[in-house]
Scaffold this motif. Structure first.
Motif, mmCIF file in Angstrom:
data_model
loop_
_atom_site.group_PDB
_atom_site.id
_atom_site.type_symbol
_atom_site.label_atom_id
_atom_site.label_comp_id
_atom_site.label_asym_id
_atom_site.label_seq_id
_atom_site.Cartn_x
_atom_site.Cartn_y
_atom_site.Cartn_z
ATOM 1 N N VAL A 99 -4.203 -42.889 41.658
ATOM 2 C CA VAL A 99 -3.837 -41.658 42.538
ATOM 3 C C VAL A 99 -2.732 -40.869 42.028
ATOM 4 N N LEU B 193 -0.606 -45.506 50.161
ATOM 5 C CA LEU B 193 -0.882 -46.229 49.006
ATOM 6 C C LEU B 193 -0.528 -47.946 49.563
ATOM 7 N N ARG C 270 -3.531 -49.491 50.990
ATOM 8 C CA ARG C 270 -4.834 -49.711 49.891
ATOM 9 C C ARG C 270 -4.505 -50.775 49.014
ATOM 10 N N VAL D 177 -3.244 -50.134 42.312
ATOM 11 C CA VAL D 177 -3.008 -48.624 42.268
ATOM 12 C C VAL D 177 -1.882 -48.342 41.280
ATOM 13 N N VAL E 223 0.129 -44.697 40.284
ATOM 14 C CA VAL E 223 0.399 -43.516 40.787
ATOM 15 C C VAL E 223 0.904 -42.468 39.427
ATOM 16 N N LEU F 250 -7.832 -42.821 50.943
ATOM 17 C CA LEU F 250 -7.370 -44.241 50.598
ATOM 18 C C LEU F 250 -7.991 -45.259 51.064
#
Length: 372
Positions: free
Chosen positions: A17, A43, A46, A53, A55, A254
């Motif tokens: 992301v 975030l 998710r 994830v 970032v 998301l």
């Protein structure tokens, strides 16, 4: 009914992301921790749903503008690096503090373009991201603006995010910024006698981009729609689907991927090595081919010395070179089996005319990727 690409992004087990500067910072106030916390909430949701994830966070230079008393984003390299040195500290602290609310540890990963283009550095970055993920830490990636120069920059964090998505083997890429998707023109401009710009909900292939006009970045960031479009195409071409959406819509982007523009990925994902050759590696030289060799390379066959008419650049065996026709049009990139000095002695010679140590293909088919 949700499309297949949106369903895939919504259920992807690992995503990258990217969050733009405008979503995290303000020119006068600097870093906006309230907005950052809202993004961290999305975030975290998710991740709790079972997705890994990574970032990619812009905002280091922008976060350093206000604390240093600057009135606008700096344009000279030294001041950019100074702002980044202040902003990176603030940005890392803010992400760490925000994710600490959920008991999560944050690891900062600062990369330069050389870390991606250099094969050894590329592998080291990959191992770092993989290990952070296995230790259940949240990797927050940014370009290392304190040391990167104009000559070795990614250009913008959109491209960095696309490269990281492939580097980490992510299933999907989500680009969050101040735009809510791709339009066929600038939605902010309304011209007399012309219809307003229309959103492009999905991009299945290059033909869906006919007539689309993309602009440059704004006051805080270096990106813009042009960089986002280029990054989305880079990732999709390499087998990673992309969602382009507004940071304000992060919750929906998301969760169910129902907002923004979705870019479908090519059916076959490039291997890590071929992705590096096509998109990440710096080229060190150029080989000019005759018509027959161009046709052979275009059919993904190995390049033999007999088809090379000229060589330029200073490269060694293992370096990436461009393969061009007699007009200079690039048809492929590949890893050279020989250095420039050896190739110069091999031009136009058939394999049987060469000594035994020079009879391998100059570029093997396994180390060759086409450039479209």
């Amino acid at each position: 009914m949700k499309s297949e690409v949106r369903s895939f992004i919504a259920s992807a087990r690992s995503i990258v992301v990217k969050i733009g500067s405008s979503a995290l910072t303000d020119l006068r106030e600097g870093l906006d921790t309230g907005r950052l916390d809202q993004l961290a909430d999305a975030l975290e949701a998710r991740m709790r749903a079972g997705t890994d994830v990574i970032v990619v966070s812009s905002g280091a230079v922008s976060a350093g503008i206000a604390p240093l008393g600057l009135k606008k984003r700096p344009t000279d390299l030294a001041t950019k690096q100074a702002a980044a040195s202040v902003g990176q500290l603030a940005l890392a602290h803010a992400w760490g503090t925000s994710f600490a609310r959920f008991g999560r540890t944050v690891g900062q990963v600062l990369l330069t373009a050389d870390d991606i283009s250099n094969r050894a550095h590329h592998a080291n970055a990959q191992r770092t991201l993989d290990r952070l993920r296995s230790l259940h830490a949240v990797a927050v990636v940014n370009e290392n603006d304190t040391v990167a120069t104009n000559e070795i920059r990614f250009g913008d964090n959109d491209r960095l995010a696309a490269l990281v998505a492939h580097l980490a083997g992510a299933d999907a890429l989500v680009l969050l910024s101040d735009v809510d998707g791709l339009y066929d023109g600038d939605p902010r401009r309304v011209l007399a006698g012309r219809p307003p710009a229309k959103p492009v909900p999905e991009v299945a292939g290059p033909e869906d981009l006919d007539g689309v006009i993309a602009g440059a970045g704004g006051a805080l960031g270096t990106g813009g729609m042009a960089s986002k479009l280029a990054a989305a195409r880079l990732a999709a071409d390499s087998g990673v689907p992309v969602l382009l959406a507004a940071a304000a819509d992060a919750d929906r982007a998301l969760s169910d991927a129902s907002v923004g523009t979705a870019f479908a990925a090519r059916a076959e994902r490039l291997s890590a090595r071929k992705f590096w050759v096509r998109h990440a590696a710096e080229t060190s030289g150029r080989l000019m081919l005759d018509d027959g060799a161009v046709q052979a390379v275009s059919r993904r066959r190995s390049l033999l010395s007999a088809g090379i008419v000229a060589t330029s650049g200073h490269y060694f065996d293992g370096d990436v070179v461009e393969l061009v026709d007699k007009r200079g049009v690039i048809h492929a990139r590949g890893v050279s089996s020989y250095g420039a000095d050896d190739v110069a002695t091999m031009l136009g010679h058939s394999t049987s005319q060469l000594p035994a140590e020079l009879r391998r293909p100059v570029v093997h088919a396994d180390d060759l990727v086409l450039v479209h």
